[in-house]
Scaffold this active site. Structure first.
Site, short mmCIF file in Angstrom:
data_model
loop_
_atom_site.label_atom_id
_atom_site.label_comp_id
_atom_site.label_asym_id
_atom_site.label_seq_id
_atom_site.Cartn_x
_atom_site.Cartn_y
_atom_site.Cartn_z
N GLU A 15 0.92 -1.31 -0.11
CA GLU A 15 0.04 0.04 0.15
C GLU A 15 1.00 1.28 -0.10
OE1 GLU A 15 -3.71 -0.27 2.66
OE2 GLU A 15 -2.41 -2.08 3.23
N SER A 147 -6.39 -2.70 2.42
CA SER A 147 -6.73 -2.15 1.11
C SER A 147 -7.28 -3.42 0.13
CB SER A 147 -5.90 -1.41 0.62
OG SER A 147 -5.57 -0.30 1.27
N TYR A 211 -9.46 2.76 -5.15
CA TYR A 211 -8.27 3.99 -5.13
C TYR A 211 -8.21 4.37 -6.74
CZ TYR A 211 -6.93 2.46 -0.61
OH TYR A 211 -6.91 1.95 0.66
N ARG A 251 -11.98 2.90 10.68
CA ARG A 251 -12.79 2.79 9.89
C ARG A 251 -13.37 1.20 9.85
NH1 ARG A 251 -10.75 2.69 5.17
NH2 ARG A 251 -11.25 0.63 4.86
N ASP A 253 -15.43 -1.92 8.26
CA ASP A 253 -15.99 -2.49 6.81
C ASP A 253 -17.28 -3.53 7.32
OD1 ASP A 253 -14.28 -0.99 6.05
OD2 ASP A 253 -12.73 -2.40 5.37
N GLU A 265 -13.68 -6.23 8.91
CA GLU A 265 -12.36 -5.77 9.52
C GLU A 265 -12.53 -4.49 9.94
OE1 GLU A 265 -9.23 -4.79 6.51
OE2 GLU A 265 -10.17 -6.51 5.71
N ASN A 267 -10.09 -1.00 10.48
CA ASN A 267 -8.91 -0.41 9.93
C ASN A 267 -8.49 0.87 10.85
OD1 ASN A 267 -8.96 -1.26 6.74
ND2 ASN A 267 -10.88 -0.85 7.32
N GLY A 271 -7.28 5.77 4.84
CA GLY A 271 -6.53 6.54 4.00
C GLY A 271 -7.09 8.11 4.15
#
Length: 304
Positions: A15, A147, A211, A251, A253, A265, A267, A271
């Site tokens: 990443e 990611s 992305y 964050r 998901d 998961e 995070n 980002g």
């Protein structure tokens, strides 16, 4: 005079490019607001850069392995300088999908069924195990990437080929595939910041969908959910944040299927690019990008 901020970005994970983008975006915003900013790679010159620059706080913009798995956090601890996001142990737990999912299960947080696989079964035995425990299709993913790096949805026909293509991981997760809607929730300290729904044009919300603007993933905010269900998913995200012991911004998901939320998961270092979700959620709640960054920096001092 405003504080001196050292931004860590780049690194050696898969990443790296996203981290560089996050670092540049954060630096640009801070410089616009008269902060003294320096960007550094987490390389052999890191200690020299820290000693020469003497930052008041370190903004960790690294993603993936060595950046959000407790590794760089362990190194930063010795400098006794506040750094952003979660500390050593929460970072390590959140990055390890097996440990974090076991914690979710222990704390009655709904998550897809899974098992770990170390390439120790015959193909027929593995397929039988999947049929018995999970059913096809399944999701194949590394335990310690972010990611959606090397995440695949597999059926019987492409499973073995996919597994062979990521054999360098030695051990991977095979997870129950959950269809339905992609919901992401941002937490800011102990505050439930908000949620966003994603509608990828691709098979799922993979690296390209995240992305690449050409992937044309739809970002839907506010999320079209009844008030009670929206409240539920925000509460689950905050619970996961606390269970892992996270600080700063996270964050989570989720998949929403048949009236149930499944936490995939959490995070610990979301980002901060132009396509990133946490700044978008924050902006919808009236928090500008610079205010979000300043909050993250202030939060770093609370840990000291």
């Amino acid at each position: 005079m405003k504080k001196k901020i050292l931004i860590l970005s780049g690194g050696i994970s898969k990443e790296r490019l996203i981290s560089l983008d996050t670092g540049l975006q954060v630096a640009k915003e801070l410089k616009k607001n008269d902060y003294n900013v320096k960007i550094s790679e987490p390389d052999k010159n890191l200690e020299i850069n820290i000693k020469n620059f003497k930052p008041n706080v370190i903004f960790n913009a690294l993603h993936g392995q060595f950046g959000e798995d407790g590794y760089i956090q362990t190194i930063l601890e010795k400098f006794n300088i506040p750094y952003t996001h979660s500390g050593v142990i929460p970072s390590a737990i959140a990055m390890d999908k097996e440990i974090s999912k076991k914690l979710f299960i222990k704390n009655k947080i709904n998550t897809p069924k899974f098992f770990s696989y170390s390439y120790n079964l015959k193909n027929s035995e593995l397929i039988n195990k999947i049929n018995r425990k999970l059913k096809f299709p399944v999701v194949v993913k590394p335990f310690n990437e972010g990611s959606s790096v090397n995440v695949y949805i597999c059926n019987k026909t492409n499973l073995i080929k996919t597994l062979n293509s990521i054999k360098n991981y030695k051990k991977i997760m095979i997870e129950q595939f959950i269809g339905g809607r992609e919901i992401q929730v941002a937490i800011m300290g102990n505050k439930k910041l908000g949620a966003i729904e994603l509608k990828p044009k691709r098979k799922f919300y993979d690296y390209q969908a995240k992305y690449n603007s050409k992937a044309k993933t739809q970002h839907l905010i506010p999320v079209d959910l009844p008030k009670k269900q929206l409240k539920d998913v925000l509460n689950i995200a905050l619970k996961a944040h606390k269970v892992i012991g996270c600080s700063g911004v996270t964050r989570s998901d989720f998949k929403f299927y048949n009236g149930k939320f499944y936490l995939l998961e959490i995070n610990t270092q979301p980002g901060m690019t132009k396509l990133s979700l946490v700044p978008e959620i924050a902006l919808y709640q009236g928090i500008s990008f610079i205010k979000l960054i300043e909050w993250i920096l202030k939060d770093a001092f609370k840990k000291r």
